[in-house]
Design a protein around this motif. Sequence first.
Motif, PDB file in Angstrom:
ATOM      1  N   CYS A 129      62.330 -12.671  48.754  1.00 23.19           N
ATOM      2  CA  CYS A 129      61.546 -11.634  47.861  1.00 23.19           C
ATOM      3  C   CYS A 129      61.912 -10.187  48.205  1.00 23.19           C
ATOM      4  N   GLU A 130      62.274  -9.875  49.578  1.00 23.23           N
ATOM      5  CA  GLU A 130      62.375  -8.597  50.084  1.00 23.23           C
ATOM      6  C   GLU A 130      63.118  -8.567  51.141  1.00 23.23           C
ATOM      7  N   ASP A 131      64.285  -7.584  51.635  1.00 27.82           N
ATOM      8  CA  ASP A 131      65.112  -7.898  52.629  1.00 27.82           C
ATOM      9  C   ASP A 131      64.342  -7.200  53.816  1.00 27.82           C
ATOM     10  N   SER A 132      63.547  -6.472  53.819  1.00 27.77           N
ATOM     11  CA  SER A 132      62.890  -5.775  55.086  1.00 27.77           C
ATOM     12  C   SER A 132      61.522  -6.662  55.077  1.00 27.77           C
ATOM     13  N   ILE A 133      61.815  -7.275  56.522  1.00 26.59           N
ATOM     14  CA  ILE A 133      60.815  -8.449  56.966  1.00 26.59           C
ATOM     15  C   ILE A 133      59.735  -7.787  58.023  1.00 26.59           C
ATOM     16  N   SER A 134      58.811  -8.170  57.974  1.00 25.69           N
ATOM     17  CA  SER A 134      57.490  -8.055  58.617  1.00 25.69           C
ATOM     18  C   SER A 134      57.072  -9.084  59.599  1.00 25.69           C
ATOM     19  N   ASN A 135      56.962 -10.116  59.088  1.00 27.46           N
ATOM     20  CA  ASN A 135      56.186 -11.360  59.793  1.00 27.46           C
ATOM     21  C   ASN A 135      57.198 -12.748  59.316  1.00 27.46           C
ATOM     22  N   LEU A 136      57.014 -13.544  60.240  1.00 25.67           N
ATOM     23  CA  LEU A 136      57.472 -15.158  59.687  1.00 25.67           C
ATOM     24  C   LEU A 136      56.333 -15.852  60.496  1.00 25.67           C
ATOM     25  N   LEU A 137      55.971 -16.975  59.741  1.00 27.80           N
ATOM     26  CA  LEU A 137      55.074 -18.041  60.299  1.00 27.80           C
ATOM     27  C   LEU A 137      55.807 -19.286  59.674  1.00 27.80           C
ATOM     28  N   ILE A 138      55.860 -20.433  60.520  1.00 27.05           N
ATOM     29  CA  ILE A 138      56.222 -21.765  60.097  1.00 27.05           C
ATOM     30  C   ILE A 138      54.756 -22.606  60.056  1.00 27.05           C
ATOM     31  N   ASP A 139      54.248 -23.173  59.102  1.00 22.82           N
ATOM     32  CA  ASP A 139      53.043 -23.697  59.149  1.00 22.82           C
ATOM     33  C   ASP A 139      53.236 -25.202  59.538  1.00 22.82           C
ATOM     34  N   LYS A 140      51.883 -25.794  59.421  1.00 23.43           N
ATOM     35  CA  LYS A 140      51.892 -27.247  60.248  1.00 23.43           C
ATOM     36  C   LYS A 140      52.749 -28.274  59.160  1.00 23.43           C
ATOM     37  N   ALA A 141      53.031 -27.955  57.886  1.00 24.76           N
ATOM     38  CA  ALA A 141      53.703 -28.700  57.072  1.00 24.76           C
ATOM     39  C   ALA A 141      55.208 -28.247  57.246  1.00 24.76           C
ATOM     40  N   GLY A 142      55.623 -27.379  58.024  1.00 25.76           N
ATOM     41  CA  GLY A 142      57.105 -27.120  58.309  1.00 25.76           C
ATOM     42  C   GLY A 142      57.683 -26.049  57.182  1.00 25.76           C
ATOM     43  N   ILE A 143      56.608 -25.448  56.403  1.00 27.64           N
ATOM     44  CA  ILE A 143      57.034 -24.290  55.663  1.00 27.64           C
ATOM     45  C   ILE A 143      57.129 -23.005  56.279  1.00 27.64           C
ATOM     46  N   LEU A 144      57.943 -22.351  56.062  1.00 30.63           N
ATOM     47  CA  LEU A 144      58.492 -20.930  56.448  1.00 30.63           C
ATOM     48  C   LEU A 144      57.889 -20.130  55.472  1.00 30.63           C
ATOM     49  N   TRP A 145      56.738 -19.395  56.092  1.00 33.18           N
ATOM     50  CA  TRP A 145      56.059 -18.222  55.188  1.00 33.18           C
ATOM     51  C   TRP A 145      56.829 -16.918  55.644  1.00 33.18           C
TER      52      TRP A 145
END
Length: 361
Positions: A129-145
């Motif tokens: 959605c955008e190239d300038s990243i601020s945060n990453l999160l991998i949830d319990k289901a293995g999905i990368l936010w």
Amino acid sequence: MQKSNLISQIFVVLLVITLVTSCKGQSASENEKTLPEHPKKEASQIGEYIVEIFEDSQGNLWFGTLEKGVAKYDGASLKYYTTEDGLPSNRVVSMEEDQDGNLWFGTGAGISKYDGKTFINFTKSDGLCEDSISNLLIDKAGILWIGTWNGVCTFDDTTFTKVTIPRPAIKTPLNKGTENWVTALFEDSKGRIWISRDGYGITRYDGRTYAHFTKTDGLASNNVQTVQEDAQGHLWFGSRVGEKDNPDPEKRQGSGGLNNYDGTKVTSFPNLDGLHHNDVYQIYKDAKENLWISTINKGIYTYDGERFTNYPVLDPITKNPKAVMTFLEDRNGTLWIGCAGGLFKLTSEGVVNITTEGPWD
């Protein structure tokens, strides 16, 4: 976590520490040879801004910087990874590890998947959605936010999906340059995702519905920067003073700092110096479930469930306070502290600066 306007708000001068060690040559005589001097070693800060610290499943420590890529310490040596090695940007602001042991780096020019040998990069051209990243999160289901400067998307290892989050009604002014900046992503013990966007407070997503919390609900500021959950299941929010964005220097005062949400009410801490009318960019929970809370100029606080304890974080030379960005407790129990001005760790003697030459032990 990295923010472009954060840097302009932190009035901390980076000091590059030079430690010179040399072995002097012996006196020469007719039957002696002069021993050459050892080359001088220069110790510099790991990075001007250490905005993320991560420990992988192998016990390696990774330090994200705004200008030098990511530095890896394996217990014996320090190695930098930059665009020359395959990263899309030398601005590395967030890190996660997936169930297969791949590391994910959020950068200033997209995200990167690293399998230990090769970097595979993803950008807007791949659906990000955008190239300038601020945060990453991998949830319990293995999905990368993926939190960016233009909203949130998810990645299931195949497809990027844009997450459309409703905006709450707010009464405070917005900074148009940062209103789509996702400042934090957090999954609580119930599997709910907490998402903060600059100026919109904090939003809770339970998989079906969204709930918003803003200043009208008791938050110190609508500019929430970090979320953490304590041992009782209460949520803690750290925020910055949004008024600092005001172009008029006379109007840059406002509220910010630390809040606690027990599921019913939001509590502030006006009597704790540095945790009210100040910026809190990181709240971290260690293995004993103590909370560690950053401040801009009052060091760090730890909260054990009953009381707050303060630790100064000072420049090793000037003794001026450092602005704290991030924390990590490694598997050995050492607390690492990322600051504007370098890397520090907490020891029995206090907070110690760690340069490229250590001291690591």
